[in-house]
Design an enzyme around this catalytic site. Structure first.
Site, short mmCIF file in Angstrom:
data_model
loop_
_atom_site.label_atom_id
_atom_site.label_comp_id
_atom_site.label_asym_id
_atom_site.label_seq_id
_atom_site.Cartn_x
_atom_site.Cartn_y
_atom_site.Cartn_z
N ALA A 66 74.30 142.84 8.33
CA ALA A 66 72.96 142.35 8.64
C ALA A 66 73.05 140.84 8.75
CB ALA A 66 72.01 142.76 7.52
N GLY A 111 75.90 145.94 6.78
CA GLY A 111 75.14 146.73 7.75
C GLY A 111 76.01 147.24 8.90
N GLU A 114 77.50 150.28 7.61
CA GLU A 114 76.40 151.25 7.48
C GLU A 114 75.99 151.81 8.84
OE1 GLU A 114 74.34 148.20 5.19
OE2 GLU A 114 74.01 149.67 3.61
N GLU A 134 77.98 143.25 0.06
CA GLU A 134 76.66 142.68 -0.27
C GLU A 134 76.61 142.10 -1.67
OE1 GLU A 134 77.21 145.62 1.21
OE2 GLU A 134 75.72 145.97 2.79
#
Ligand code: CAA
Length: 260
Positions: A66, A111, A114, A134
């Site tokens: 992200a 992300g 993911e 993260e």
């Protein structure tokens, strides 16, 4: 909708989606999400498109996570009020019933890992690296990493990756069952597209139901899953493509599918 952060191309019955922010290692910001939601909705609605491949531009990353710069100054209350990250699972995974493959070239972190795990399966290049780092940013996975990674590789490796933030290379990812195969970097897109073309050449309803069946294995008990599998099998026997597929086998010729 015209796209600025992704590229979308139709190659026969296969849609190729390329994350296209190479300078930011294809980091996933809100614009990428809204463009991907639109691209996946169009893929799903277009009867000529039967399988999709998602990959990253450049030779370094699938997606490095992200977008940290977008998140760094965002007030905490807005993460909650916006239900930040909800669209990934809600509007991409749940509404895409057709199969799609992640072709992971390089980093798939946070992300990015993911997103790859949202795909039906992952094909990785030899230089791929997966991770959920993260924790090093003072947070935790927010797009499904703690859940999908644990289901994919088991508790020990998922805990190891989430708690240490270490990366898993392509060989370890294949050993762990995270990816279906590892190929040389210069062959990745070719192998992923051929795999997608193979899927696109299958009876479309059977492809969608096979996908649904495997996903049900993650959501329910074995007994319920086995009943649902039998019911889906039985439903497929009513399709014209089942009659064609079995006739084609007996007559030793390729099947011609109608998608009904
Ligand atoms: N968000 C925003 N920008 C990013 C980014 C990210 N996740 N990852 C890389 N970039 C940017 C860098 O800031 C840099 O931009 P500038 O040139 O403008 O400085 C550019 O991409 C190239 O990155 P690096 O110079 O860092 O490249 P490197 O080869 O030295 O390192 C890397 C590569 C190890 C992947 C490193 O970039 C890195 O650690 N990135 C962050 C990985 C990460 O923490 N991901 C998790 C994000 S949080 C998340 O994803 C939450 C969730 O669960 C959804």
């Amino acid at each position: 909708m015209s796209y600025e952060t992704i590229l979308v191309e139709q190659k026969g019955a296969v849609t190729l989606i390329t994350l296209n922010r190479p300078k930011a290692l294809n980091a996933l910001n809100s614009q990428v999400l809204s463009e991907l939601i639109d691209a996946f909705a169009r893929f799903e609605a277009d009867a000529s498109q039967l399988c999709a491949v998602i990959t990253g531009s450049g030779d370094k990353a699938f997606a490095a996570g992200a977008d940290i710069k977008e998140m760094s100054d965002k007030p905490s209350a807005e993460f909650y009020s916006d239900d930040f990250f909800a669209g990934w699972t809600g509007q991409i995974v749940k509404t895409t019933r057709k199969p799609w493959i992640a072709a992971v070239n390089g980093f798939a972190l946070g992300g990015g890992c993911e997103l790859a795990m949202m795909a039906d399966f992952i094909i990785a290049s030899e230089n791929a690296k997966f991770g959920q780092p993260e924790i090093k940013l003072g947070v935790a996975p927010g797009m499904g990493g703690s859940q999908r990674l644990t289901r994919a590789v088991g508790k020990s490796k998922a805990m190891d990756m989430c708690l240490t933030g270490r990366m898993m290379d392509a060989a370890e990812a294949e050993r762990s069952g995270l990816v279906s195969q590892v190929v040389p970097a210069d062959q990745l897109l070719d192998v992923a597209m051929k795999s997608a073309q193979t899927i696109a050449s299958m009876p479309p309803l059977a492809a969608m139901m096979n996908k649904e069946m495997v996903n049900i294995a993650f959501e329910t008990t074995l007994d319920t899953g086995l009943v649902m599998e039998r019911r889906m099998f039985q439903v497929l026997t009513a399709t014209e493509d089942k009659a064609e597929g079995m006739a084609a086998f007996v007559e030793k010729r390729p099947g011609v599918w109608k998608g009904r």
